[in-house]
Design an enzyme around this catalytic site. Structure first.
Site, mmCIF file in Angstrom:
data_model
loop_
_atom_site.group_PDB
_atom_site.id
_atom_site.type_symbol
_atom_site.label_atom_id
_atom_site.label_comp_id
_atom_site.label_asym_id
_atom_site.label_seq_id
_atom_site.Cartn_x
_atom_site.Cartn_y
_atom_site.Cartn_z
ATOM 1 N NE ARG A 1 5.783 26.711 23.416
ATOM 2 C CZ ARG A 1 4.657 26.404 23.999
ATOM 3 N NH1 ARG A 1 4.324 26.956 25.144
ATOM 4 N NH2 ARG A 1 3.829 25.521 23.462
ATOM 5 C CG HIS B 1 -13.110 32.949 5.723
ATOM 6 N ND1 HIS B 1 -11.835 33.453 5.632
ATOM 7 C CD2 HIS B 1 -13.001 31.804 6.428
ATOM 8 C CE1 HIS B 1 -11.003 32.644 6.248
ATOM 9 N NE2 HIS B 1 -11.679 31.635 6.743
ATOM 10 C CE LYS C 1 -15.656 24.839 12.598
ATOM 11 N NZ LYS C 1 -14.858 24.611 11.390
HETATM 12 P P1 NDP Z 1 -0.694 25.318 16.238
HETATM 13 O O1 NDP Z 1 -1.697 25.113 17.326
HETATM 14 O O2 NDP Z 1 -0.195 24.134 15.510
HETATM 15 O O3 NDP Z 1 0.472 26.162 16.908
HETATM 16 C C1 NDP Z 1 1.625 26.609 16.224
HETATM 17 C C2 NDP Z 1 2.799 26.525 17.167
HETATM 18 O O4 NDP Z 1 2.659 27.491 18.182
HETATM 19 C C3 NDP Z 1 2.904 25.189 17.868
HETATM 20 O O5 NDP Z 1 3.635 24.266 17.108
HETATM 21 C C4 NDP Z 1 3.597 25.544 19.150
HETATM 22 O O6 NDP Z 1 4.981 25.512 18.929
HETATM 23 C C5 NDP Z 1 3.209 26.973 19.395
HETATM 24 N N1 NDP Z 1 2.208 27.009 20.470
HETATM 25 C C6 NDP Z 1 1.020 26.372 20.492
HETATM 26 N N2 NDP Z 1 0.370 26.644 21.613
HETATM 27 C C7 NDP Z 1 1.158 27.473 22.326
HETATM 28 C C8 NDP Z 1 1.023 28.114 23.559
HETATM 29 N N3 NDP Z 1 -0.053 27.968 24.307
HETATM 30 N N4 NDP Z 1 2.026 28.917 23.970
HETATM 31 C C9 NDP Z 1 3.108 29.080 23.227
HETATM 32 N N5 NDP Z 1 3.302 28.476 22.031
HETATM 33 C C10 NDP Z 1 2.318 27.695 21.582
HETATM 34 O O7 NDP Z 1 -1.297 26.395 15.253
HETATM 35 P P2 NDP Z 1 -1.434 26.351 13.683
HETATM 36 O O8 NDP Z 1 -0.103 26.091 13.092
HETATM 37 O O9 NDP Z 1 -2.572 25.508 13.307
HETATM 38 O O10 NDP Z 1 -1.884 27.855 13.383
HETATM 39 C C11 NDP Z 1 -1.021 28.951 13.568
HETATM 40 C C12 NDP Z 1 -1.789 30.225 13.318
HETATM 41 O O11 NDP Z 1 -2.331 30.191 12.003
HETATM 42 C C13 NDP Z 1 -2.982 30.423 14.255
HETATM 43 O O12 NDP Z 1 -3.120 31.789 14.520
HETATM 44 C C14 NDP Z 1 -4.160 29.914 13.431
HETATM 45 O O13 NDP Z 1 -5.371 30.526 13.799
HETATM 46 C C15 NDP Z 1 -3.738 30.338 12.036
HETATM 47 N N6 NDP Z 1 -4.338 29.517 10.997
HETATM 48 C C16 NDP Z 1 -4.078 28.169 10.915
HETATM 49 C C17 NDP Z 1 -4.607 27.407 9.911
HETATM 50 C C18 NDP Z 1 -4.300 25.955 9.775
HETATM 51 O O14 NDP Z 1 -4.737 25.354 8.773
HETATM 52 N N7 NDP Z 1 -3.579 25.336 10.694
HETATM 53 C C19 NDP Z 1 -5.489 28.021 8.876
HETATM 54 C C20 NDP Z 1 -5.688 29.437 9.048
HETATM 55 C C21 NDP Z 1 -5.125 30.134 10.069
HETATM 56 P P3 NDP Z 1 6.019 25.319 20.106
HETATM 57 O O15 NDP Z 1 5.342 24.641 21.248
HETATM 58 O O16 NDP Z 1 7.096 24.508 19.474
HETATM 59 O O17 NDP Z 1 6.416 26.717 20.389
#
Ligand code: NDP
Length: 492
Positions: free
Chosen positions: A51, A253, A339
């Site tokens: 977004r 895990h 944790k």
């Molecule tokens: P983020 O919280 O950083 O979200 C990813 C993107 O999704 C954001 O940059 C945002 O982009 C969009 N977003 C966040 N919240 C909302 C919302 N409420 N509504 C709509 N868009 C939203 O997540 P991560 O990148 O950390 O993780 C992504 C996925 O990967 C998750 O399912 C997480 O569980 C999984 N994961 C993450 C890990 C990690 O190390 N980060 C490890 C293992 C799994 P924008 O606003 O630009 O659309």
């Protein structure tokens, strides 16, 4: 130009949630390192979708920062790697609302662009890296925009964890995926399976003749699986407070580790055979008794940002399960995770039964033999056995024979799990990804536990000190059971 060693298909990787942490810290650094190693096709492109109204330059600059910070092979330090130059012209970004059909129309147009078609050959790997609530929305739109099929070329989708919040929602997400994709197109990721040392469980068990004959109820006293973290919930408090330790760690895990340790030898190393055997284990897991579970919450958790001040969410669990089959009947398997514990460590220990009759009276109560598989941080395998203490007596002592990855493969930096998993997904190899039935059976194993824990009348989790090994009751539990918790892989 990097000379490729293994060619994956050329393809475009469409990452939803591309402005987020996972893309920045893991996915793009992994793709960059794979490019440096020449392990993915030079015609691999990325389309970020999110977004945030970024332009292409702002997006690529942001990704570059992530590559500099987190990639195994970095553009500036590793002079051999000129991959970023090759990589970044094939990066694009589009923004919009995930629920807006127009976003998918624009994406479809981009993927059908004749130039992209000519180098990516119509191949697209969709990657869901958004918060999980958006997964069904995005899948539905991919389907209604007709992007789930291509001729020529293939279409695949990687779904991040958490896959569902319970059995019901996991089934419903599977149904949504099946309405658009077939099983062979779906890659449900658990990054634990991409870790070298987790895969080494398979080679230890099935590439050696000496261990497998011992790997059963006749010789094994019990198994311990530990995944401990030193960090707390950090900035993920809001998410974690609705999730808790069972959903966050055990359903995925720890159960993955349990299946790899206890499954029967598959007939072949391929996605169907391996996953068939893992599913049989999950079907055989007996429901744990509540008296065999210890739940904890670290002191200070309720003060973390995003956490409810009266939260009853557990951040620690220790429990006993059994696998009811011929191989493992009666062998307790202890799962422990949490944790803010004393150390970051992932290890599995298989403790063997005591010798039936001990000959040497100078040694009182010798330690039973064990094999410990150290998954992180000090990757390797430890074998614990008794040996004679030099001297006139027949006194024995316990010694640890240690194999460390870092000793044997000195110059080899273990690749990040995402490198392996991204390569596999592009190659269409689902061996290290969870199948539909595997996900649903693993939810079945934990669903009743979660329900029991979340009942208003259930006892709240026991408080433990940050930096400890969890609540004292976990030690009382192990005393009652007659074993001690292994920490074989700790760095001395
Ligand atoms: P983020 O919280 O950083 O979200 C990813 C993107 O999704 C954001 O940059 C945002 O982009 C969009 N977003 C966040 N919240 C909302 C919302 N409420 N509504 C709509 N868009 C939203 O997540 P991560 O990148 O950390 O993780 C992504 C996925 O990967 C998750 O399912 C997480 O569980 C999984 N994961 C993450 C890990 C990690 O190390 N980060 C490890 C293992 C799994 P924008 O606003 O630009 O659309």
């Amino acid at each position: 130009m990097v000379e490729p060693k293994i060619l994956t298909d050329p393809c475009t990787i469409v990452i939803f949630g591309a402005s987020g942490d996972l893309t920045w810290r893991k996915l793009v650094p992994a793709l960059h390192s794979l490019s440096c190693d020449g392990l993915i096709h030079p015609n691999t492109g990325i389309v970020g979708v999110a977004r945030s109204p970024l332009d292409k330059k702002a997006f690529t600059d942001h990704l570059y920062e992530g590559v500099l910070g987190y990639a195994r092979l970095k553009p500036e330090k590793d002079t051999l790697c000129a991959a970023w130059q090759q990589f970044f012209p094939r990066i694009d970004y589009i923004h919009g609302d995930y629920d807006d059909h127009e976003l998918y129309v624009s994406l479809g147009k981009l993927l059908d662009d004749p130039e992209i078609r000519s180098w990516a050959k119509g191949n697209v790997l969709f990657y869901l890296a958004t918060p999980p609530a958006l997964f069904p929305v995005i899948v539905g739109h991919i389907g209604s925009a007709g992007m789930n099929r291509s001729y020529p070329g293939w279409r695949r989708i990687v779904v991040e964890k958490p896959f569902g919040h319970n059995l019901k929602s996991a089934r419903s997400l599977n149904d949504e995926l099946y309405s658009v994709f077939t099983e062979s197109q779906i890659f449900r990721i658990d990054h634990y399976l991409g870790k070298e040392t987790v895969q080494n469980i398979l080679s230890l068990r099935f590439a050696n003749a000496i261990f497998e004959p011992l790997w059963n109820r006749n010789f094994v006293d019990h198994i311990q699986i530990l995944v401990s973290e030193q960090v707390g919930v950090g900035t993920r408090g809001g998410y974690y407070d609705h999730t808790g330790v069972v959903r966050d760690m055990i359903q995925n895990h720890l159960l993955q580790l349990l299946t790899l340790m206890t499954m029967e030898p598959p007939v072949a190393y391929n996605a169907w055979s391996l996953r068939d055997e893992k599913v049989k284990v999950l079907q055989a897991v007996r429901n744990a008794k509540l008296m065999d579970c210890v739940w904890g919450q670290y002191r200070g958790y309720r003060d973390e940002p995003g956490v409810q001040p009266d939260s009853r969410t557990a951040t620690y669990a220790a429990l006993k399960v059994y696998v009811d089959n011929w191989r493992w009947q009666g062998v307790p398997i202890y799962l422990r995770t949490g944790k803010k514990l004393a150390e970051r460590s992932s290890e599995i220990s298989l403790q063997f039964k005591r010798v039936p009759h001990f000959l040497f009276p100078e040694s009182y109560d010798p330690t039973p033999n064990h094999i410990s598989i150290c998954i992180a941080p000090d990757e390797g395998v430890h074998l614990g056995f008794e040996t004679k203490v030099p001297g006139a007596s027949m006194k024995t002592d316990s010694v640890d024979m240690i194999y460390r990855y870092s000793d044997r493969f000195e110059t080899y930096v273990i690749p990040d799990a995402y490198e392996r998993l991204l390569t596999d997904a592009i190659q269409g190899d689902a061996t290290l990804f969870a199948r539909r039935d595997e996900i649903e059976w693993s939810w079945k194993v934990v669903d009743w536990l979660i329900t029991a824990m979340e009942k208003p009348a259930a006892a709240p989790p026991l408080l433990y000190e940050p930096g400890s090994w969890g609540p004292e009751e976990a030690n009382q539990f192990s005393d009652r059971e007659g074993f001690t918790w292994h920490h074989s892989c700790s760095r001395e």
